[in-house]
Write a protein that holds these residues in place. Structure first.
Motif, PDB file in Angstrom:
ATOM      1  N   GLY A 168       0.824  -1.213   0.000  1.00  0.00           N
ATOM      2  CA  GLY A 168       0.000   0.000   0.000  1.00  0.00           C
ATOM      3  C   GLY A 168       0.855   1.258   0.000  1.00  0.00           C
ATOM      4  N   PHE A 169       0.189   2.381   0.118  1.00  0.00           N
ATOM      5  CA  PHE A 169       0.869   3.681   0.019  1.00  0.00           C
ATOM      6  C   PHE A 169       1.901   3.847   1.146  1.00  0.00           C
ATOM      7  CE2 PHE A 169      -0.018   8.468   0.845  1.00  0.00           C
ATOM      8  CZ  PHE A 169       1.125   8.840   0.176  1.00  0.00           C
ATOM      9  N   ILE A 170       1.459   3.771   2.385  1.00  0.00           N
ATOM     10  CA  ILE A 170       2.376   4.026   3.503  1.00  0.00           C
ATOM     11  C   ILE A 170       3.384   2.874   3.620  1.00  0.00           C
ATOM     12  CG2 ILE A 170       2.524   4.434   5.996  1.00  0.00           C
ATOM     13  CD1 ILE A 170      -0.386   5.618   5.759  1.00  0.00           C
ATOM     14  N   GLY A 171       2.902   1.637   3.386  1.00  0.00           N
ATOM     15  CA  GLY A 171       3.776   0.470   3.458  1.00  0.00           C
ATOM     16  C   GLY A 171       4.931   0.555   2.476  1.00  0.00           C
ATOM     17  N   ARG A 172       4.685   1.096   1.275  1.00  0.00           N
ATOM     18  CA  ARG A 172       5.757   1.217   0.269  1.00  0.00           C
ATOM     19  C   ARG A 172       6.865   2.129   0.745  1.00  0.00           C
ATOM     20  NH1 ARG A 172       5.125  -0.519  -5.026  1.00  0.00           N
ATOM     21  NH2 ARG A 172       3.260  -1.819  -5.047  1.00  0.00           N
ATOM     22  N   TRP A 173       6.504   3.149   1.530  1.00  0.00           N
ATOM     23  CA  TRP A 173       7.549   4.036   2.051  1.00  0.00           C
ATOM     24  C   TRP A 173       8.199   3.446   3.296  1.00  0.00           C
ATOM     25  CZ3 TRP A 173       4.945   6.168  -1.856  1.00  0.00           C
ATOM     26  CH2 TRP A 173       5.567   7.168  -2.604  1.00  0.00           C
ATOM     27  N   LEU A 174       7.474   2.561   3.990  1.00  0.00           N
ATOM     28  CA  LEU A 174       8.044   1.945   5.197  1.00  0.00           C
ATOM     29  C   LEU A 174       9.133   0.921   4.829  1.00  0.00           C
ATOM     30  CD1 LEU A 174       7.983   1.440   8.270  1.00  0.00           C
ATOM     31  CD2 LEU A 174       6.119  -0.195   7.882  1.00  0.00           C
TER      32      LEU A 174
ATOM     33  N   PHE B 213       7.996  11.271   6.072  1.00  0.00           N
ATOM     34  CA  PHE B 213       8.117  11.572   7.506  1.00  0.00           C
ATOM     35  C   PHE B 213       7.394  10.491   8.324  1.00  0.00           C
ATOM     36  CE2 PHE B 213       6.226  13.365  11.329  1.00  0.00           C
ATOM     37  CZ  PHE B 213       7.341  13.869  11.985  1.00  0.00           C
ATOM     38  N   LEU B 214       6.180  10.171   7.884  1.00  0.00           N
ATOM     39  CA  LEU B 214       5.369   9.166   8.582  1.00  0.00           C
ATOM     40  C   LEU B 214       6.077   7.808   8.611  1.00  0.00           C
ATOM     41  CD1 LEU B 214       2.671   8.217   9.790  1.00  0.00           C
ATOM     42  CD2 LEU B 214       1.752   8.057   7.472  1.00  0.00           C
ATOM     43  N   ALA B 215       6.600   7.396   7.456  1.00  0.00           N
ATOM     44  CA  ALA B 215       7.248   6.079   7.372  1.00  0.00           C
ATOM     45  C   ALA B 215       8.483   6.029   8.262  1.00  0.00           C
ATOM     46  CB  ALA B 215       7.633   5.781   5.923  1.00  0.00           C
ATOM     47  N   ARG B 216       9.223   7.138   8.298  1.00  0.00           N
ATOM     48  CA  ARG B 216      10.415   7.161   9.156  1.00  0.00           C
ATOM     49  C   ARG B 216      10.016   7.060  10.626  1.00  0.00           C
ATOM     50  NH1 ARG B 216      12.698  11.768   6.379  1.00  0.00           N
ATOM     51  NH2 ARG B 216      12.822  10.622   4.436  1.00  0.00           N
ATOM     52  N   PHE B 217       8.958   7.770  10.979  1.00  0.00           N
ATOM     53  CA  PHE B 217       8.486   7.719  12.371  1.00  0.00           C
ATOM     54  C   PHE B 217       8.069   6.291  12.719  1.00  0.00           C
ATOM     55  CE2 PHE B 217       5.733   7.973  15.958  1.00  0.00           C
ATOM     56  CZ  PHE B 217       6.094   9.110  16.673  1.00  0.00           C
ATOM     57  N   ILE B 218       7.281   5.669  11.839  1.00  0.00           N
ATOM     58  CA  ILE B 218       6.772   4.314  12.122  1.00  0.00           C
ATOM     59  C   ILE B 218       7.934   3.324  12.252  1.00  0.00           C
ATOM     60  CG2 ILE B 218       5.447   2.386  11.141  1.00  0.00           C
ATOM     61  CD1 ILE B 218       3.541   4.443   9.923  1.00  0.00           C
ATOM     62  N   SER B 219       8.907   3.440  11.350  1.00  0.00           N
ATOM     63  CA  SER B 219       9.998   2.454  11.377  1.00  0.00           C
ATOM     64  C   SER B 219      10.873   2.625  12.617  1.00  0.00           C
ATOM     65  CB  SER B 219      10.859   2.566  10.116  1.00  0.00           C
ATOM     66  OG  SER B 219      11.572   3.775  10.111  1.00  0.00           O
ATOM     67  N   ARG B 220      11.050   3.890  13.045  1.00  0.00           N
ATOM     68  CA  ARG B 220      12.015   4.124  14.130  1.00  0.00           C
ATOM     69  C   ARG B 220      11.385   4.153  15.517  1.00  0.00           C
ATOM     70  NH1 ARG B 220      15.725   8.768  11.177  1.00  0.00           N
ATOM     71  NH2 ARG B 220      15.833   7.655   9.199  1.00  0.00           N
TER      72      ARG B 220
ATOM     73  N   THR C  97       3.488  10.144  -4.769  1.00  0.00           N
ATOM     74  CA  THR C  97       2.454   9.445  -4.008  1.00  0.00           C
ATOM     75  C   THR C  97       1.925   8.299  -4.855  1.00  0.00           C
ATOM     76  OG1 THR C  97       0.294   9.681  -2.922  1.00  0.00           O
ATOM     77  CG2 THR C  97       0.638  11.030  -4.866  1.00  0.00           C
ATOM     78  N   THR C  98       1.312   7.318  -4.190  1.00  0.00           N
ATOM     79  CA  THR C  98       0.589   6.293  -4.954  1.00  0.00           C
ATOM     80  C   THR C  98      -0.895   6.362  -4.592  1.00  0.00           C
ATOM     81  OG1 THR C  98       0.963   4.610  -3.253  1.00  0.00           O
ATOM     82  CG2 THR C  98       2.593   4.737  -5.032  1.00  0.00           C
ATOM     83  N   GLN C  99      -1.271   7.398  -3.837  1.00  0.00           N
ATOM     84  CA  GLN C  99      -2.673   7.518  -3.408  1.00  0.00           C
ATOM     85  C   GLN C  99      -3.275   8.767  -4.047  1.00  0.00           C
ATOM     86  OE1 GLN C  99      -3.792   5.756   0.389  1.00  0.00           O
ATOM     87  NE2 GLN C  99      -4.285   7.814   0.999  1.00  0.00           N
TER      88      GLN C  99
END
Ligand SMILES: NC(=O)c1ccc[n+]([C@@H]2O[C@H](COP(=O)([O-])OP(=O)(O)OC[C@H]3O[C@@H](n4cnc5c(N)ncnc54)[C@H](OP(=O)(O)O)[C@@H]3O)[C@@H](O)[C@H]2O)c1
Length: 345
Positions: free
Chosen positions: A13-19, A220-227, A184-186
């Motif tokens: 998905g969108f956020i998952g691809r950046w994660l 930014f969101l993906a970096r926050f989620i991963s870290r 974006t993919t969304q």
């Protein structure tokens, strides 16, 4: 059997691809719960490579959130259970989501992921992507997606507390493109408004002068989620991730219109009246679904904890006006459609 560091649902998905690039760039061997064929894994790996990650560290586990036991066969289940971190991002998300899909995928799927977490001996953290409007609105019987995310959030909280699973919950705001490129993919939500604006078909600003459409950049969101799981004190935490200095919608639209060289709307219309007009037929002319207005409000959200953690993780929020303009330029350049087909199951 292969041991993994992380398991991701919603990795396509969108956020998952950046994660995925974030996790794999740190060297984390990451399994993705994947619907569909091996082509999807190939596509995903090359996407990860092209976005600064390591596609060779991405594994596909064939499964489905809506299936009993997540549809994992015994071998893949054993691999999944070696994860130290699970990131549950998978969800069915669309305007007018069918109630049975909302229940099976979003609510029961979240219970299944929590059950998997509970049976994984090395698990250190479960990260749940929830929704940002829960606190404000409670249940909305007209929006099954919203209600199913609310139910999933409550069930996961209850189950993780009962089973002693360390849970971190993120509540992302409306997520837009990469702050560096606008990619974006969304193409719905904020892009719907930008599309109407770009076509000269947004004559009014939905909401009053203090209404806003808070944005968060996907990178930014993906970096926050991963870290976030790197920090012990994020266990049990809930984080509203949206850029709190996003200006009122009228000002944001004016900035984007100026950047795109189109006319900005100036006259305000109350959100319920705008939604009524769109439902009565104006959606066809504007191209704007009434549901896109669900994100426009004058609410404020408790972002202080997320800001504290972002600063501890050395993450800097992008400027929201630059972000909105960069995303808008990407959308226009790609005619408001995915530039390359993203394989669907
Ligand atoms: N985007 C936002 O603005 C936003 C804001 C707040 C919260 N969130 C939450 O953040 C999470 C990620 O959102 P997103 O924007 O990345 O969503 P998305 O682009 O729609 O991606 C959804 C992901 O879920 C997967 N999925 C859907 N049904 C599935 C099933 N039955 N079995 C397995 N996987 C399934 C999809 O896989 P396929 O590729 O196979 O379809 C895809 O990978 C979601 O939980 C969403 O509720 C998003």
């Amino acid at each position: 059997m292969t041991d993994i560091d992380a398991l991701v649902t919603g990795g396509t998905g969108f956020i998952g691809r950046w994660l995925l690039p974030e996790l794999t760039a740190e060297g984390q061997r990451t399994a993705v719960l994947l619907r569909g064929s091996g082509n999807r894994l190939r596509e995903l790996r090359s996407w990860v490579d092209a976005h600064g990650g390591r596609g060779d560290l991405v594994l596909g586990l064939s499964g489905d959130l809506a299936a009993p036991g997540l549809g994992l066969d015994a071998e893949d289940l054993a691999v999944a259970r070696t994860a130290r971190r699970m990131f549950h991002l998978g969800a069915a998300m669309s305007y007018g989501l069918a109630p049975e899909i909302a229940e099976e995928v979003n609510v029961q799927g979240s219970e299944r992921v929590t059950a998997l977490a509970a049976s994984s001996p090395c698990l250190e953290r479960l990260v749940l992507a929830s929704g940002f409007q829960h606190r404000r609105s409670g249940r909305l019987s007209t929006n099954r997606y919203h209600d199913s995310k609310l139910d999933a959030d409550a069930r996961v909280r209850l189950l993780t507390q009962a089973q002693g699973i360390p849970l971190t919950t993120v509540h992302p705001g409306p997520t837009v493109g990469d702050s560096r490129t606008g990619e974006t993919t969304q193409f719905w939500g904020w892009p719907d408004l930008v599309h109407a604006l770009h076509r000269g078909r947004l004559p009014l600003v939905p909401g009053g002068r203090d209404h806003w459409f808070p944005l968060v950049a996907v990178d930014f969101l993906a970096r926050f989620i991963s870290r976030a799981p790197h920090l012990a004190d994020t266990a049990g935490g809930q984080y509203w991730l949206l850029h709190a200095d996003t200006p009122p919608l009228a000002d944001l639209l004016a900035a984007v219109a100026g950047d795109l060289g189109v006319r900005a709307p100036r006259v305000h219309v109350p959100v319920p009246l705008a939604a009524l007009g769109l439902r009565a037929g104006l959606s066809r002319w504007t191209g704007l679904p009434a549901e896109a207005l669900v994100f426009v409000s004058n609410d404020r959200f408790p972002v202080a904890d997320a800001q504290r953690i972002a600063s501890a993780l050395d993450l800097t929020e992008p400027d929201p006006i630059d972000l909105a303009c960069t995303t808008a330029r990407f959308l226009v350049a790609h005619d408001f459609q995915a530039p390359t087909p993203i394989h669907r199951p």
